[in-house]
Write an enzyme that holds these catalytic residues in place. Structure first.
Site, mmCIF file in Angstrom:
data_model
loop_
_atom_site.group_PDB
_atom_site.id
_atom_site.type_symbol
_atom_site.label_atom_id
_atom_site.label_comp_id
_atom_site.label_asym_id
_atom_site.label_seq_id
_atom_site.Cartn_x
_atom_site.Cartn_y
_atom_site.Cartn_z
ATOM 1 N N GLY A 46 0.757 -1.235 -0.082
ATOM 2 C CA GLY A 46 0.086 -0.125 -0.033
ATOM 3 C C GLY A 46 1.035 1.139 0.035
ATOM 4 O O GLY A 46 1.902 1.215 0.618
ATOM 5 N N GLN A 51 2.925 10.086 1.449
ATOM 6 C CA GLN A 51 4.045 9.367 1.511
ATOM 7 C C GLN A 51 5.034 9.605 0.344
ATOM 8 O O GLN A 51 6.360 9.489 0.271
ATOM 9 C CB GLN A 51 3.819 7.903 1.517
ATOM 10 N N CYS A 94 5.931 -0.273 7.119
ATOM 11 C CA CYS A 94 5.459 0.908 6.474
ATOM 12 C C CYS A 94 6.530 1.370 5.646
ATOM 13 O O CYS A 94 7.641 1.233 6.179
ATOM 14 C CB CYS A 94 5.225 1.989 7.600
ATOM 15 N N LEU A 95 6.218 1.684 4.360
ATOM 16 C CA LEU A 95 7.476 2.218 3.510
ATOM 17 C C LEU A 95 8.082 3.431 4.077
ATOM 18 O O LEU A 95 9.362 3.860 3.610
ATOM 19 C CB LEU A 95 6.988 2.391 2.103
ATOM 20 N N HIS A 136 -4.386 1.141 7.512
ATOM 21 C CA HIS A 136 -3.132 1.798 7.873
ATOM 22 C C HIS A 136 -2.925 2.759 6.693
ATOM 23 O O HIS A 136 -2.307 4.060 7.086
ATOM 24 C CB HIS A 136 -2.171 0.671 7.385
ATOM 25 N N GLU A 137 -3.235 2.826 5.644
ATOM 26 C CA GLU A 137 -3.218 3.770 4.651
ATOM 27 C C GLU A 137 -3.965 4.954 4.759
ATOM 28 O O GLU A 137 -3.825 5.914 4.784
ATOM 29 C CB GLU A 137 -3.552 3.331 3.165
ATOM 30 N N HIS A 140 -2.342 7.349 7.148
ATOM 31 C CA HIS A 140 -1.743 8.526 6.324
ATOM 32 C C HIS A 140 -2.418 9.866 5.738
ATOM 33 O O HIS A 140 -1.731 10.652 5.951
ATOM 34 C CB HIS A 140 -0.861 7.707 4.883
HETATM 35 NI NI NI Z 1 2.556 3.283 5.922
#
Ligand code: NI
Length: 172
Positions: A46, A51, A94-95, A136-137, A140
């Site tokens: 995701g 991000q 998480c990226l 999660h997304e 953000h």
């Molecule tokens: Ni994340």
């Protein structure tokens, strides 16, 4: 299409809440395509627009990670979480926190309403990894990060790890 750089914590841009998308045009389609390409290249399941430094309420998810699985790209624009199921503990990365793996409380299931990249509304009920990824997304988009959902002790450790990493990145 282009791969965009992914921001890492503690980049302050990750804290800026996303604005609602009002215009569904070619520029938006291009942004969504870039987000998908960036997510696949990372690789991740995701990616949310903040991000990559774009403060808009958009995220993409593809939980089909197996090599022989067909891609299952899902685009969420202006998402709203309508219902959360019973609480469970998920282990998430998480990226924006490379190398992280944190235990977080989430709803086991989720009901979400959103628009696709053309502006068409849809509703989705999800469970498993898809439900976790949506929550999660969606965080953000409100400038909320993995580190906000862990214990105080884990928060200190994770913050130090990421600060150290950021310092190393800028001095190299
Ligand atoms: Ni994340």
């Amino acid at each position: 299409m282009a791969i965009r750089p992914i921001l890492h914590y503690p980049d302050p841009r990750l804290r800026i809440p996303g604005e609602r998308v009002e215009t569904f045009d070619e520029e938006l389609a291009q942004l969504v395509a870039d987000m998908a390409e960036t997510m696949y290249a990372a690789p991740g399941v995701g990616l949310a627009a903040p991000q990559i430094g774009v403060s808009k309420r958009i995220f993409v998810i593809d939980i089909a990670t197996g090599e022989d699985q067909p891609s299952d790209l899902r685009v969420f624009v202006n998402p709203e979480i309508l219902e959360l199921g019973e609480t469970c503990v998920s282990t998430e990365g998480c990226l924006s926190f490379p190398g992280s793996s944190e235990e977080v409380k989430r709803g086991k299931t989720v009901k979400v309403r959103a628009q696709n990249e053309k502006g068409e509304f849809f509703e989705l009920e999800a469970d498993g990894l898809l439900a976790i990824a949506i929550q999660h997304e969606n965080d953000h988009l409100d400038g909320k990060l993995l580190i906000d959902r862990v214990s105080l002790l884990r928060r200190r450790i994770l913050h130090r790890q990421m600060a150290k990493r950021a310092a190393a990145e800028t001095t190299v």
